[in-house]
Motif scaffolding. Structure first.
Motif, PDB file in Angstrom:
ATOM      1  N   UNK A   1      34.932  -2.761  64.283  1.00 48.07           N
ATOM      2  CA  UNK A   1      35.554  -3.390  63.209  1.00 48.07           C
ATOM      3  C   UNK A   1      36.801  -4.818  63.487  1.00 48.07           C
ATOM      4  N   UNK A   2      37.272  -4.432  64.442  1.00 44.32           N
ATOM      5  CA  UNK A   2      38.452  -5.457  65.101  1.00 44.32           C
ATOM      6  C   UNK A   2      37.605  -6.445  66.093  1.00 44.32           C
ATOM      7  N   UNK A   3      36.413  -5.764  66.437  1.00 42.51           N
ATOM      8  CA  UNK A   3      35.697  -7.466  66.608  1.00 42.51           C
ATOM      9  C   UNK A   3      35.437  -8.368  65.924  1.00 42.51           C
ATOM     10  N   UNK A   4      34.533  -8.107  64.946  1.00 46.29           N
ATOM     11  CA  UNK A   4      34.560  -8.960  63.495  1.00 46.29           C
ATOM     12  C   UNK A   4      35.122  -9.484  63.364  1.00 46.29           C
ATOM     13  N   UNK A   5      36.582  -9.280  62.854  1.00 43.45           N
ATOM     14  CA  UNK A   5      37.863  -9.614  62.879  1.00 43.45           C
ATOM     15  C   UNK A   5      38.326 -10.632  63.623  1.00 43.45           C
ATOM     16  N   UNK A   6      38.176 -10.736  65.463  1.00 46.73           N
ATOM     17  CA  UNK A   6      38.166 -11.125  65.925  1.00 46.73           C
ATOM     18  C   UNK A   6      37.839 -12.243  66.495  1.00 46.73           C
ATOM     19  N   UNK A   7      35.996 -12.152  65.789  1.00 39.35           N
ATOM     20  CA  UNK A   7      34.973 -13.423  65.818  1.00 39.35           C
ATOM     21  C   UNK A   7      35.587 -14.232  64.559  1.00 39.35           C
ATOM     22  N   UNK A   8      35.882 -13.942  63.647  1.00 39.30           N
ATOM     23  CA  UNK A   8      35.687 -13.827  62.674  1.00 39.30           C
ATOM     24  C   UNK A   8      37.652 -15.049  62.904  1.00 39.30           C
ATOM     25  N   UNK A   9      38.576 -14.756  63.271  1.00 35.16           N
ATOM     26  CA  UNK A   9      40.124 -15.613  63.445  1.00 35.16           C
ATOM     27  C   UNK A   9      39.125 -16.504  64.773  1.00 35.16           C
ATOM     28  N   UNK A  10      38.312 -16.150  65.630  1.00 42.00           N
ATOM     29  CA  UNK A  10      38.342 -17.367  66.840  1.00 42.00           C
ATOM     30  C   UNK A  10      37.680 -18.867  65.858  1.00 42.00           C
ATOM     31  N   UNK A  11      36.801 -18.914  65.049  1.00 42.23           N
ATOM     32  CA  UNK A  11      36.824 -19.668  64.397  1.00 42.23           C
ATOM     33  C   UNK A  11      37.464 -20.151  63.288  1.00 42.23           C
TER      34      UNK A  11
END
Length: 318
Positions: free
Chosen positions: A176-186
């Motif tokens: 979940x934290x990795x998905x959030x990180x990926x979303x934030x990066x965009x």
């Protein structure tokens, strides 16, 4: 000549008798051998009965039948990382032949997975990796990449300008934290986009509704919401309906039937779909390959698919 025939018949009879005795002994040895015992493997899911994990379990069970292995599927009734670790420790103590487990938190799961490896029990991670552990392989989504896809969908829907609220399945789960990180990066690449709140649903449908409602209450300027676990988008949808917020765009994760219905009806704008059945089946097949002496790839990433309400593919969903 008569004597020769008598001698021949005597030895031929002895040969036939000996052959019959050998066949009898062979049959007895075969009958005395213990029946082949199937490999006993364990799949530890995040939550028993959860629709996403039920698909994982179905894939694993089908593959185990095909590979002639006995599979035991266990997990907490309600999401509990501590109980998952306890079940992992129990599987190790039981000396099972193989383990498939979600590596929810690398720091907490790695020591236990390493203990399994030290005892000669091959362990695979599924859905969420524990990359620093001695696991044999990881089977699942590239979660950072999936998060970036979520971010791209947010950008596409908003045109690069809007106020964002996000629900994640857990604040302690690496996937979940990795998905959030990926979303934030965009999102960070667009000055017009702003994330105003991030809350955890703890992969609970009811908590997803409550957290989404609280978020909309606290931030009435939110124009788009995204969820990173299977029940999040449905919770957002119910909260938005209860507050008469039909103006909220919703981006979800996974392909629960209710989610797909909402996408068909245009109530959820898009969802990022994983392959849970494939993950379960592939993990079991990898253990089969390991038991057969084959080398395994370190990582097998599942492909993800985007399903959008305005896509012609949506109408062809099962």
């Amino acid at each position: 000549m008569g004597l020769v025939m008598i001698v021949f018949c005597f030895f031929f009879g002895r040969f036939v008798h000996s052959s019959q005795e050998i066949q009898l002994i062979a049959r007895q040895l075969k009958e005395d051998q213990p029946a082949r015992v199937n490999r006993h493997i364990v799949l530890i899911v995040q939550e028993l009965g959860h629709p996403y994990w039920q698909l994982v379990a179905n894939g694993a069970a089908e593959a185990a039948r095909a590979d002639q292995m006995d599979i035991e599927i266990v997990g907490p009734v309600h999401h509990s990382m501590e109980e998952q670790i306890q079940l992992l420790e129990k599987a190790i103590a039981s000396r099972v032949d193989g383990i498939i487990v979600q590596g929810l938190n690398d720091e907490k799961f790695t020591p236990v997975i390493n203990r399994a490896a030290e005892k000669g029990i091959p362990t695979l991670t599924i859905d969420t990796d524990a990359p620093t552990s001695k696991r044999l392989a990881y089977v699942g989504t590239d979660n950072k990449a999936a998060g970036r896809i979520l971010g791209q969908l947010v950008v596409r829907k908003t045109g690069g300008s809007g106020t964002i609220g996000i629900l994640i399945g857990s604040e302690s789960a690496e996937n979940q934290l990795q998905r959030l990180q990926g979303l934030r990066s965009i999102v960070s690449e667009y000055k017009g986009l702003r994330i105003v709140d991030v809350r955890a649903s703890n992969i609970s449908a009811m908590e997803a509704i409550q957290q989404a409602a609280d978020m909309l209450q606290a931030h009435p300027d939110i124009t788009i919401m995204a969820g990173t676990s299977a029940t999040d988008a449905l919770g957002i949808l119910q909260a938005a309906k209860s507050m008469n917020r039909s103006d909220i765009a919703i981006i979800g994760f996974d392909d629960l039937e209710e989610t797909l219905d909402a996408v068909r009806q245009g109530e959820i704008d898009a969802t990022v779909v994983q392959q849970p059945f494939w993950m379960g089946a592939t993990s079991v097949h990898l253990l089969r390959d390991y038991f057969s002496g084959k080398s395994l790839p370190s990582t097998l990433h599942a492909q993800v698919e985007i399903i959008e309400s305005n896509s012609p593919d949506t109408g062809r969903l099962p």
